[in-house]
Structures are given as C-alpha cells and as structure tokens.
Scaffold this active site. Structure first.
Site, PDB file in Angstrom:
ATOM      1  N   ARG A   7      11.700  13.166   3.954  1.00 46.60           N
ATOM      2  CA  ARG A   7      11.362  12.631   2.640  1.00 46.60           C
ATOM      3  C   ARG A   7      11.766  11.153   2.596  1.00 46.60           C
ATOM      4  NH1 ARG A   7      13.821  13.653  -3.378  1.00 46.60           N
ATOM      5  NH2 ARG A   7      12.128  12.593  -4.481  1.00 46.60           N
ATOM      6  N   HIS A   8      10.934  10.339   2.001  1.00 44.69           N
ATOM      7  CA  HIS A   8      11.199   8.901   1.886  1.00 44.69           C
ATOM      8  C   HIS A   8      12.527   8.630   1.162  1.00 44.69           C
ATOM      9  CE1 HIS A   8      10.371   9.051  -2.423  1.00 44.69           C
ATOM     10  NE2 HIS A   8       9.368   9.869  -2.112  1.00 44.69           N
ATOM     11  N   ASN A  14      12.622   7.559  -8.763  1.00 43.96           N
ATOM     12  CA  ASN A  14      13.478   8.691  -8.396  1.00 43.96           C
ATOM     13  C   ASN A  14      14.790   8.612  -9.162  1.00 43.96           C
ATOM     14  OD1 ASN A  14      12.532   8.547  -4.899  1.00 43.96           O
ATOM     15  ND2 ASN A  14      11.684   9.866  -6.488  1.00 43.96           N
ATOM     16  N   GLN A  20       6.647  10.972 -10.014  1.00 42.81           N
ATOM     17  CA  GLN A  20       6.152   9.865  -9.225  1.00 42.81           C
ATOM     18  C   GLN A  20       4.762  10.117  -8.620  1.00 42.81           C
ATOM     19  OE1 GLN A  20       8.630   6.623  -6.856  1.00 42.81           O
ATOM     20  NE2 GLN A  20       8.938   8.669  -6.077  1.00 42.81           N
ATOM     21  N   ARG A  57       6.513   3.584  -0.221  1.00 45.61           N
ATOM     22  CA  ARG A  57       7.890   4.085  -0.091  1.00 45.61           C
ATOM     23  C   ARG A  57       8.068   4.873   1.205  1.00 45.61           C
ATOM     24  NH1 ARG A  57       5.294   6.896  -4.276  1.00 45.61           N
ATOM     25  NH2 ARG A  57       5.378   9.186  -4.253  1.00 45.61           N
ATOM     26  N   GLU A  82       1.612  12.161  -1.212  1.00 41.04           N
ATOM     27  CA  GLU A  82       2.196  13.102  -2.168  1.00 41.04           C
ATOM     28  C   GLU A  82       1.112  13.776  -3.019  1.00 41.04           C
ATOM     29  OE1 GLU A  82       4.094  15.236  -2.880  1.00 41.04           O
ATOM     30  OE2 GLU A  82       5.911  14.450  -3.820  1.00 41.04           O
ATOM     31  N   HIS A 139       6.702  13.117   1.523  1.00 39.66           N
ATOM     32  CA  HIS A 139       7.139  13.220   0.130  1.00 39.66           C
ATOM     33  C   HIS A 139       7.628  14.631  -0.167  1.00 39.66           C
ATOM     34  CE1 HIS A 139       5.101   9.333  -0.500  1.00 39.66           C
ATOM     35  NE2 HIS A 139       4.242   9.826   0.368  1.00 39.66           N
TER      36      HIS A 139
END
Length: 204
Positions: A7-8, A14, A20, A57, A82, A139
C-alpha cells in the site's frame, strides 16, 4: 513468482480520514518517510523490479523504494489503480454511513469488479516479469479485494492495511496464493477472515 503488494505511503487525505479512491492525492512527508522505512525492510530480500498503480501516491512510493534499494522502476499498471468511489471521494469516512447507508455511491466501481481487476494486474505483471520477484505498489481497497478474490473470502473481512505495509502472494502452477496480509502470516489472519464482516473497512 513472488509478488509483494504494497500500500502506498500516507497522504494528507489519509491523515484527515477522507475517502480517497481515484482522486490523485500526492504523498505527504510522513508518507515519504514510510516509503523509506518500507524500503529498508524490503531490502533484506532480493527483488527484481518495482511497479505501481499510475496514481501519483503509488508511483512516488514506488520511486522511493526503487531508488532506496537499487531495483529498477518498472511500469505503471492501470489495473492496480484504486477502486473508484464516485461522489463519495473527499468525504470524511465517519460520514459515509450517514450519507450512504448502503455504500451505493453514485459513480462507484462495483465491488465485485475490483478483485478480478486486481488479479488481471497480477497476471500482467507475471507475464512481464516471468519467474521474478516483484514489488507492486497499489492501494488499500484494491489490495484487499485482490487478496479476497485469491483466497475466496469477503473483502470486508480482510483487515485494514497500514500505509506502506506489504502483503505477499505467490504464483505456483498458474494459481495465485496468499502468503501474508499486511506483514502477518495468512494462517494467523484466517480466523478473522471467517468471522463477522466489518462494513467500515475502506481505504485508499
């Protein structure tokens, strides 16, 4: 083939607990530091390439990791993007159930399409890096749905994944298998996967 779904790192959305999705929010300074910490942990094993979702991201997280551990930065895969949450993007997560009790956000990508899309991404990466060991930055919701599609569980039963956490999957005889979830051995996660559904587990 061994593949780590990462995950970024953290973004300001966040941090503010905003939905998001595909809104293209960059990493914040904490997110960049998380990527460096993740790279340090990942550097204990050999890797052949780092790939990512095209969202900034994820791409920046991949660039930081690739540079830090001296591994080539590979392509961006649209299938790793995502889930699209439509009109809910930018909404505080705490308000979602009040505004959309059924999570039926206008413009949302259907839940049942996300996991199969994630598996298509894994298959493409496997073709492009046959037999390799690849880091793929994506994501939270996409990763959970992908793991769920592999294991046959409801994605809502998967734990929320921390920023910059890694989940390992392996391709053996044309079949994907889950090894770890957010750094935890899948055997230790299975009891929760067979438990009650938590409808609040949304990420980005």
């Amino acid at each position: 083939m061994l593949l780590a779904l990462i995950r970024h790192g953290q973004t300001d959305w966040n941090l503010a607990l905003l939905m998001q999705g595909r809104t293209d929010i960059p990493l914040n300074d904490a997110g960049r530091e998380q990527a460096l910490v993740a790279a340090s942990a990942l550097a204990t094993e050999p890797w052949d390439a780092v790939v990512s979702s095209p969202l900034v991201r994820a791409r920046e997280t991949a660039e930081i990791i690739a540079t830090s551990i001296g591994v080539p930065l590979g392509g961006a895969y649209d299938e790793l993007v995502e889930q699209d949450f439509g009109v809910a993007e930018g909404t505080p997560v705490a308000e979602l159930d009040l505004r959309w009790p059924l999570r039926d956000f206008e413009g949302k990508e259907p839940d049942h399409e996300v996991g199969p899309r994630g598996i298509r991404a894994l298959d493409r990466i496997a073709r492009d890096h046959a037999g390799g060991r690849v880091l793929a930055v994506a994501h939270g919701t996409l990763i959970r749905h992908t793991l769920a599609a592999i294991s046959g569980h409801d994605a809502r039963r998967y734990p929320r994944l921390d920023n910059a956490s890694s989940s390992m999957v392996r391709l053996t005889d044309a079949t994907w298998g889950v090894l770890t979830v957010g750094g935890v051995d899948v055997a230790d996660v299975l009891p929760a996967l067979d438990g009650p559904v938590d409808p609040a587990r949304l990420a980005g």
